[in-house]
Design an enzyme around this catalytic site. Sequence first.
Site, PDB file in Angstrom:
ATOM      1  N   ASP A  46       0.798  -1.234   0.000  1.00  0.00           N
ATOM      2  CA  ASP A  46       0.000   0.000   0.000  1.00  0.00           C
ATOM      3  C   ASP A  46       0.821   1.269   0.000  1.00  0.00           C
ATOM      4  O   ASP A  46       0.250   2.340   0.039  1.00  0.00           O
ATOM      5  CB  ASP A  46      -0.803   0.120   1.315  1.00  0.00           C
ATOM      6  CG  ASP A  46      -2.113  -0.577   1.274  1.00  0.00           C
ATOM      7  OD1 ASP A  46      -2.408  -1.189   0.267  1.00  0.00           O
ATOM      8  OD2 ASP A  46      -2.836  -0.479   2.281  1.00  0.00           O
ATOM      9  N   CYS A  62     -17.880 -13.314 -11.573  1.00  0.00           N
ATOM     10  CA  CYS A  62     -18.978 -12.492 -11.034  1.00  0.00           C
ATOM     11  C   CYS A  62     -20.301 -12.824 -11.744  1.00  0.00           C
ATOM     12  O   CYS A  62     -21.372 -12.735 -11.143  1.00  0.00           O
ATOM     13  CB  CYS A  62     -18.672 -11.005 -11.205  1.00  0.00           C
ATOM     14  SG  CYS A  62     -17.526 -10.360  -9.988  1.00  0.00           S
ATOM     15  N   CYS A  94     -24.234 -11.623 -11.158  1.00  0.00           N
ATOM     16  CA  CYS A  94     -24.395 -11.110  -9.788  1.00  0.00           C
ATOM     17  C   CYS A  94     -24.129  -9.599  -9.730  1.00  0.00           C
ATOM     18  O   CYS A  94     -23.208  -9.100 -10.378  1.00  0.00           O
ATOM     19  CB  CYS A  94     -23.424 -11.842  -8.867  1.00  0.00           C
ATOM     20  SG  CYS A  94     -23.430 -11.240  -7.187  1.00  0.00           S
ATOM     21  N   CYS A 140     -23.052  -6.751  -4.658  1.00  0.00           N
ATOM     22  CA  CYS A 140     -22.208  -5.728  -4.019  1.00  0.00           C
ATOM     23  C   CYS A 140     -22.621  -4.324  -4.467  1.00  0.00           C
ATOM     24  O   CYS A 140     -22.584  -3.376  -3.681  1.00  0.00           O
ATOM     25  CB  CYS A 140     -20.732  -5.971  -4.319  1.00  0.00           C
ATOM     26  SG  CYS A 140     -20.346  -6.105  -6.069  1.00  0.00           S
ATOM     27  N   CYS A 193     -24.424  -1.435  -1.485  1.00  0.00           N
ATOM     28  CA  CYS A 193     -23.607  -0.293  -1.036  1.00  0.00           C
ATOM     29  C   CYS A 193     -24.505   0.785  -0.417  1.00  0.00           C
ATOM     30  O   CYS A 193     -25.379   1.343  -1.086  1.00  0.00           O
ATOM     31  CB  CYS A 193     -22.814   0.286  -2.212  1.00  0.00           C
ATOM     32  SG  CYS A 193     -21.868   1.732  -1.725  1.00  0.00           S
ATOM     33  N   CYS A 197     -17.760   6.529  -1.177  1.00  0.00           N
ATOM     34  CA  CYS A 197     -17.502   5.269  -0.471  1.00  0.00           C
ATOM     35  C   CYS A 197     -17.283   5.534   1.028  1.00  0.00           C
ATOM     36  O   CYS A 197     -16.554   6.464   1.408  1.00  0.00           O
ATOM     37  CB  CYS A 197     -16.261   4.620  -1.094  1.00  0.00           C
ATOM     38  SG  CYS A 197     -15.673   3.175  -0.201  1.00  0.00           S
ATOM     39  N   CYS A 250     -15.755   0.251   5.755  1.00  0.00           N
ATOM     40  CA  CYS A 250     -17.013  -0.442   5.464  1.00  0.00           C
ATOM     41  C   CYS A 250     -16.658  -1.728   4.738  1.00  0.00           C
ATOM     42  O   CYS A 250     -15.726  -1.749   3.928  1.00  0.00           O
ATOM     43  CB  CYS A 250     -17.872   0.456   4.575  1.00  0.00           C
ATOM     44  SG  CYS A 250     -19.379  -0.327   3.948  1.00  0.00           S
ATOM     45  N   CYS A 256     -19.679  -4.515   0.751  1.00  0.00           N
ATOM     46  CA  CYS A 256     -19.562  -5.143  -0.578  1.00  0.00           C
ATOM     47  C   CYS A 256     -18.833  -6.479  -0.495  1.00  0.00           C
ATOM     48  O   CYS A 256     -19.032  -7.349  -1.339  1.00  0.00           O
ATOM     49  CB  CYS A 256     -18.909  -4.194  -1.583  1.00  0.00           C
ATOM     50  SG  CYS A 256     -17.228  -3.714  -1.186  1.00  0.00           S
ATOM     51  N   CYS A 309     -20.768 -10.620  -0.717  1.00  0.00           N
ATOM     52  CA  CYS A 309     -20.272 -11.354  -1.888  1.00  0.00           C
ATOM     53  C   CYS A 309     -20.341 -12.871  -1.660  1.00  0.00           C
ATOM     54  O   CYS A 309     -19.777 -13.385  -0.692  1.00  0.00           O
ATOM     55  CB  CYS A 309     -18.833 -10.945  -2.192  1.00  0.00           C
ATOM     56  SG  CYS A 309     -18.164 -11.836  -3.603  1.00  0.00           S
TER      57      CYS A 309
HETATM   58  S1  SF4 Z   1     -20.967  -9.592  -4.939  1.00  0.00           S
HETATM   59 FE1  SF4 Z   1     -19.036 -10.614  -5.495  1.00  0.00          FE
HETATM   60  S2  SF4 Z   1     -19.610 -12.032  -7.152  1.00  0.00           S
HETATM   61 FE2  SF4 Z   1     -21.280 -10.557  -6.935  1.00  0.00          FE
HETATM   62  S3  SF4 Z   1     -20.750  -8.955  -8.437  1.00  0.00           S
HETATM   63 FE3  SF4 Z   1     -19.931  -8.315  -6.502  1.00  0.00          FE
HETATM   64  S4  SF4 Z   1     -17.819  -9.020  -6.504  1.00  0.00           S
HETATM   65 FE4  SF4 Z   1     -18.880 -10.141  -8.136  1.00  0.00          FE
END
Ligand code: SF4
Length: 387
Positions: free
Chosen positions: A162, A217, A220, A223, A227, A243, A270, A273, A277
Amino acid sequence: MTIYSKPSCGIPNDEHPAMLQLAEQVHEWGRELGFQQVGITDVDLGKHREHLQTWLDNRYHGEMQWMETHQDLRNDPAQLVPDTVRIISARMDYLPENPQHIQILKQPDKAYISRYALGRDYHKLIRKRLATLAKKLEQRYTHLAAEHHWPLDTIPQRPFVDSAPVLEKAVAEKAGLGWIGKHTLVLNKEAGSWFFLGEVLTNIPLPINKIVAENKCGDCTACLKVCPTDAFVAPYTLDATRCISYLTIELKASIPEEFREPIGNRVFGCDDCQAICPWNKYAKHTEENDFSPRHQLQNSDLVTLFTWTEEEYLKNTEGSAIRRIGYERWLRNLAVGLGNAPKSQAIVNALIQRENHPSEMVQEHVKWAIERQKSTKKSKRKIKRTI
Ligand code: SF4
């Protein structure tokens, strides 16, 4: 740290059996040093650079000026460490046992602290382990160079966590550690996303990873929908200025009022998200004692933390990532949480104690919180799908 052969004539190519073996050893050393996975990639991050440039042009980075100022270094790692041709990317799980993240988010009188920040600051630990990995690599390569009559010179090699302009998520994806999910974090199908990333920049021409993880992903969008502040302007694009991690950690000024209610009880970062997942059901708990929660920070009342004196804050956050925001922003964030907490005289009393705090920013957030605590109006906030 000094090392290595300059990439000039006489250096081994990355198909050399000794180099293939060396790459295997890098993976092995990584595991011995507590990393769950290590990958190696080159420095060509073309499409990610363009994505970053568009993101910066849209000013989604807000006050994070450092994102802009070192673009040249980010685009060319060799400017950061001379002659860099490879980046070793490593990941380390940080989710503690019994993280209680969902439970705490559902208790608005509790303070939610991002799960990565509950224990000791990870930077030192990971940088030290990466430095050990680099040292092992240096020693082994020096030995191989002597054995095979490869040219050897002394130039720096450095580990980063970082701390430098490195496109760490793009590097991790290219190195085979996972794919960048719609929430913009790196995801691994066997380990979810609750992990830290770190890198070693080197000029040793190690064989690189050639299999990039498939993006899983699919359809889906969990996330993006969960938010609390609608910070995703599109899949794979986060407006950091919305954010909660940015608002509670990076932002030095007042938190804009439109975000205060959606912030809820999140006082340092936070994880929504990540918590939503589906791939995180495969996440593993950390094996590092240093990442275990300290001072009950995984499950503390907002009021308790708000009544800490500055000395208590400094003592209880020693060696923790929470220290970096300082006491003033700590109180600012907690005041927002208290303004969102269930109405209680104890909370109002605690807030009144800070009404005349020397910081105007703290005063303003305390005033907002008191008004919220005393208000008889119902919230107009639209109810979002929650964790
Ligand atoms: S919750 Fe996870 S799997 Fe679903 S879109 Fe977001 S990052 Fe991708």
